[in-house]
Enzyme design. Structure first.
Site, mmCIF file in Angstrom:
data_model
loop_
_atom_site.group_PDB
_atom_site.id
_atom_site.type_symbol
_atom_site.label_atom_id
_atom_site.label_comp_id
_atom_site.label_asym_id
_atom_site.label_seq_id
_atom_site.Cartn_x
_atom_site.Cartn_y
_atom_site.Cartn_z
ATOM 1 N N ARG A 81 3.195 -1.567 -4.781
ATOM 2 C CA ARG A 81 2.256 -1.499 -3.708
ATOM 3 C C ARG A 81 1.239 -2.505 -3.065
ATOM 4 N NH1 ARG A 81 3.115 3.828 -0.130
ATOM 5 N NH2 ARG A 81 1.656 4.675 -1.037
ATOM 6 N N LYS A 184 -1.405 -0.464 2.980
ATOM 7 C CA LYS A 184 -2.184 -0.247 2.778
ATOM 8 C C LYS A 184 -4.261 0.178 2.287
ATOM 9 C CE LYS A 184 -2.667 4.273 0.089
ATOM 10 N NZ LYS A 184 -2.339 5.450 1.841
ATOM 11 N N GLU A 220 4.115 6.562 12.737
ATOM 12 C CA GLU A 220 3.256 6.804 11.626
ATOM 13 C C GLU A 220 3.151 8.441 12.460
ATOM 14 O OE1 GLU A 220 2.690 6.121 8.301
ATOM 15 O OE2 GLU A 220 2.499 4.429 8.594
#
Ligand code: PLP
Ligand code: COI
Length: 339
Positions: A81, A184, A220
């Site tokens: 990621r 992220k 989210e």
């Protein structure tokens, strides 16, 4: 244990541990990297991370098993990621071997800070990749710092497996439809601070973000992914390019299907259909699984299962996930890396 820490009552707070890892990227390559005791970063005032948000990070944990060993949960997924984040922000990628080696070095060097088994606490690891160097125009840096630091942590949302109240953010989005919500990066969190602070001031655990193009679907739950168990017993979690692809969420999708025998899928979660859910949870490395007691949306108040007790399916998922992470339950092939 030599260190004097009240393991059972840890929150989610920074602690300056003895060692962290640091590596520099310059002239097209990474150096070997090393452990250091210095918790300050030294970089040019013009670093792209500081001005243009060219940075990304990871969140992962090291777990103490009942035999005293230490293990990591799917660290290869965090490495992958961070690489995806690096590609999206045109940063130098950290190879998987280097990433895992850095994390292992930091855990071993701070071994006495890995909480004892049975306390529920873990060693939280924060890998960080930042663009640095003397650049003032808006363009990708040519130099990078990759660092990994750590600290022992307890529950992220107060109380662990105790249901928390959330509120839908109607005034602010955290991400754009084709933006960086799926990566992220610090910018997503900066964009969420206003909604988070307002939610907390109003007595909620955090804000829930909707899909940024139509504002009709859940995305989210603060810094965690959303999942729900329908009244028919199906596990559903939202699918969208502006959601962070949570490693915990993909693990729960697998466990719901293969260990609990549920139908499990990613799909749209419309706000208007929230009442289809018997149980709702938020999941992530820091949040683990936090039961969602209720969701407020303007005048509407949706309650799931109970405002004070965890539902039976979420409890089973929690026991399965946490049992695997702490080594009490056998993990699916490849999920556990021994330190
Ligand atoms: N969503 C957001 C916005 C997050 O910050 C996190 C934390 O990493 C998650 C979801 C959960 O992801 P993971 O399960 O990989 O920790
Ligand atoms: C995590 O779950 O690791 C996170 O990164 C969430 C938050 C603390 C940023």
């Amino acid at each position: 244990m030599a260190v004097n820490i009240d393991w059972e009552n840890l929150g989610f707070d920074y602690l300056n541990l003895p060692f962290r890892y640091i590596s520099y990227y310059k002239d097209g390559k990474w150096d070997a990297g090393k452990l250091t005791e210095d918790n300050q970063l030294h970089m040019s005032e013009s670093s792209t991370a500081l001005h243009y948000g060219q940075q990304g990070f990871e969140g992962m944990k090291a777990y103490r098993t009942k035999t005293g060993e230490i293990q990591l949960f799917r660290p290869d997924r965090n490495a992958a990621r961070l690489q995806a984040t690096a590609r999206r922000l045109r940063m130098a990628e950290v190879p998987t071997d280097k990433f895992i080696d850095a994390v292992m070095q930091v855990v071993k060097a701070n071994e006495e800070y890995v909480p004892p088994h049975g306390t529920g606490a873990t060693l939280y690891l924060r890998p960080l990749l930042i663009g640095v160097g003397d650049i003032i125009g808006v363009k990708p840096a040519t130099e990078y710092i990759f660092t990994v630091f750590a600290m022992p942590v307890g529950a992220y949302f107060k109380g662990g497996l105790v249901p928390s109240k959330f509120v839908i953010s109607r005034d602010y989005d955290r991400a754009a439809p084709l933006g960086t919500g799926g990566s992220k990066v610090g910018g997503n969190y900066a964009a969420s601070l206003q909604a988070e602070v307002e939610a907390k001031e109003a007595g909620y655990a955090d804000a829930i973000y909707l899909d940024p193009s139509t504002h009709t679907k859940i995305e989210e739950v603060g810094s965690a992914n959303f999942f729900g168990i329908t009244k028919e017993g199906e596990f559903i979690t939202p699918l969208s390019t502006s959601i962070l692809p949570s490693i915990t969420k993909y693990s729960l999708l697998y466990l719901a299907e293969h260990h609990l025998g549920l139908n499990a899928r990613e799909g749209d979660v419309f706000v208007k259909d929230l009442d289809q859910f018997a149980e709702v949870g938020a999941c992530g490395t820091a949040a683990v699984i936090t039961p969602v007691a209720s969701i407020d949306d303007g005048e509407k108040h949706h309650v799931f299962y109970s405002e004070t007790e965890v539902g039976p399916t979420i409890k089973k998922l929690y026991d399965e996930l946490v049992g695997i992470q702490f080594g009490d339950i056998e993990a699916p092939e490849g999920w556990i890396f021994k330190v």
